[in-house]
Enzyme design. Structure first.
Site, PDB file in Angstrom:
ATOM      1  CG  ASN A  99      87.437  68.766  93.895  1.00  0.00           C
ATOM      2  OD1 ASN A  99      88.330  69.111  93.130  1.00  0.00           O
ATOM      3  ND2 ASN A  99      87.694  68.109  95.018  1.00  0.00           N
ATOM      4  CD  GLU A 150      91.478  68.307  95.315  1.00  0.00           C
ATOM      5  OE1 GLU A 150      92.689  68.048  95.386  1.00  0.00           O
ATOM      6  OE2 GLU A 150      90.629  67.535  94.804  1.00  0.00           O
ATOM      7  CG  ASP A 161      85.498  66.358  97.562  1.00  0.00           C
ATOM      8  OD1 ASP A 161      84.907  65.381  98.084  1.00  0.00           O
ATOM      9  OD2 ASP A 161      86.595  66.253  97.004  1.00  0.00           O
ATOM     10  CG  ASN A 196      87.296  63.449 100.038  1.00  0.00           C
ATOM     11  OD1 ASN A 196      87.304  62.767  99.015  1.00  0.00           O
ATOM     12  ND2 ASN A 196      88.085  64.496 100.198  1.00  0.00           N
ATOM     13  CG  ASP A 209      81.665  66.264  94.708  1.00  0.00           C
ATOM     14  OD1 ASP A 209      82.557  67.075  94.987  1.00  0.00           O
ATOM     15  OD2 ASP A 209      81.869  65.188  94.103  1.00  0.00           O
ATOM     16  CG  ASP A 213      89.305  63.974  89.993  1.00  0.00           C
ATOM     17  OD1 ASP A 213      88.971  65.132  90.304  1.00  0.00           O
ATOM     18  OD2 ASP A 213      90.250  63.374  90.556  1.00  0.00           O
ATOM     19  CG  HIS A 214      85.345  65.947  92.256  1.00  0.00           C
ATOM     20  ND1 HIS A 214      84.709  65.525  93.401  1.00  0.00           N
ATOM     21  CD2 HIS A 214      86.668  65.696  92.443  1.00  0.00           C
ATOM     22  CE1 HIS A 214      85.600  65.051  94.250  1.00  0.00           C
ATOM     23  NE2 HIS A 214      86.803  65.138  93.696  1.00  0.00           N
TER      24      HIS A 214
END
Length: 259
Positions: free
Chosen positions: A7, A34, A149, A151, A220, A249-250
């Protein structure tokens, strides 16, 4: 065949981070989430110069997924079946041709917050559509990897403090149950098949010093059909990438398949 999910949290904003990692890790196939751009806005030239073909399913400013491949790629489809009017770009799949053909499915599963509410309802409905597609791949006995991802925090050992997440859509019991129903079809969580230890994370928030404190979560995932799981030789998390300048941030998660 080295397959990774990442991501990138805005491919144009993080293009240097992406290129640096591609040069270092040299994955054969990358599933990006993303990308946050329409198809024409993807920085193709820089990535193509590293030998990657690019397939995108973009969306202006939000979501967006892509496949990068150094191997021949064919039969590309965009959008998760089951909801033809879904305008959110969250799914792309294709067949990658190595010694074995592998169907790679890149996904960006909805966050779902705030929960309860319409965003959470959409998340659970999307997961049910994902389960249907996953079931079809199994019925076809396809060598397939569902990566991205999700989530979803699968269990308490996948987050630094479960109490912080107990009311979050990523960790609510219906979320984890929906994820488990997909696993129960016959999929293998590649990371957990190779390392059962707690404290392995793939996401750290930008706020509250989450990265230096290692306050992370694992969201992930790469899920493998039995045909793909039989070829699994390694799985890893490139967590060091999170400590670089202007990171996502991933971080990337990857597998090696004898394919």
């Amino acid at each position: 065949m080295k397959i990774a999910t990442f991501n990138i949290n805005g491919v144009r904003a993080r293009i240097i981070a992406l290129l640096d990692w591609l040069k270092e890790a040299k994955p054969d196939v990358v599933l990006l989430q993303e990308i946050k751009t329409v198809d024409d806005g993807f920085p193709r030239l820089e990535v193509e110069e590293l030998g990657y073909a690019i397939e995108t399913h973009g969306q202006k400013g939000f979501n967006g997924v892509a496949i990068l491949s150094r191997l021949p790629i064919e039969d590309i489809t965009r959008g998760l079946p089951g909801y033809d009017t879904d305008e959110q770009a969250r799914w792309i799949e294709a067949t990658v041709i190595g010694e074995t053909a592998v169907r790679v499915c890149g996904l960006y599963l909805p966050n779902g917050n705030p929960a309860p509410g319409p965003k959470y309802d959409y998340k659970l409905a999307w997961m049910e559509r994902l389960r249907a597609r996953a079931s079809a791949l199994l019925a076809e006995e396809t060598c397939a990897v569902l990566a991205g991802d999700y989530n979803v925090i699968p269990s308490t050992k996948d987050c630094w403090d479960p109490r912080i997440w107990e009311k979050d859509a990523l960790f609510l019991p219906p979320t984890r149950a929906a994820y488990q129903r997909i696993l129960n079809l016959g999929f293998t969580d590649a990371l957990r098949a190779t390392d059962a230890h707690p404290g392995i994370y793939t996401f750290w928030d930008y706020q509250a010093g989450a990265w230096p404190k290692n306050h992370g979560i694992r969201i992930d995932h790469l899920l493998l059909t039995p045909a793909a799981a039989d070829l699994l030789t390694a799985c890893g998390v490139d967590s060091h990438v999170r400590g670089r300048e202007k990171p996502s941030d991933h971080v990337p998660v990857w597998i090696d398949l004898a394919a």
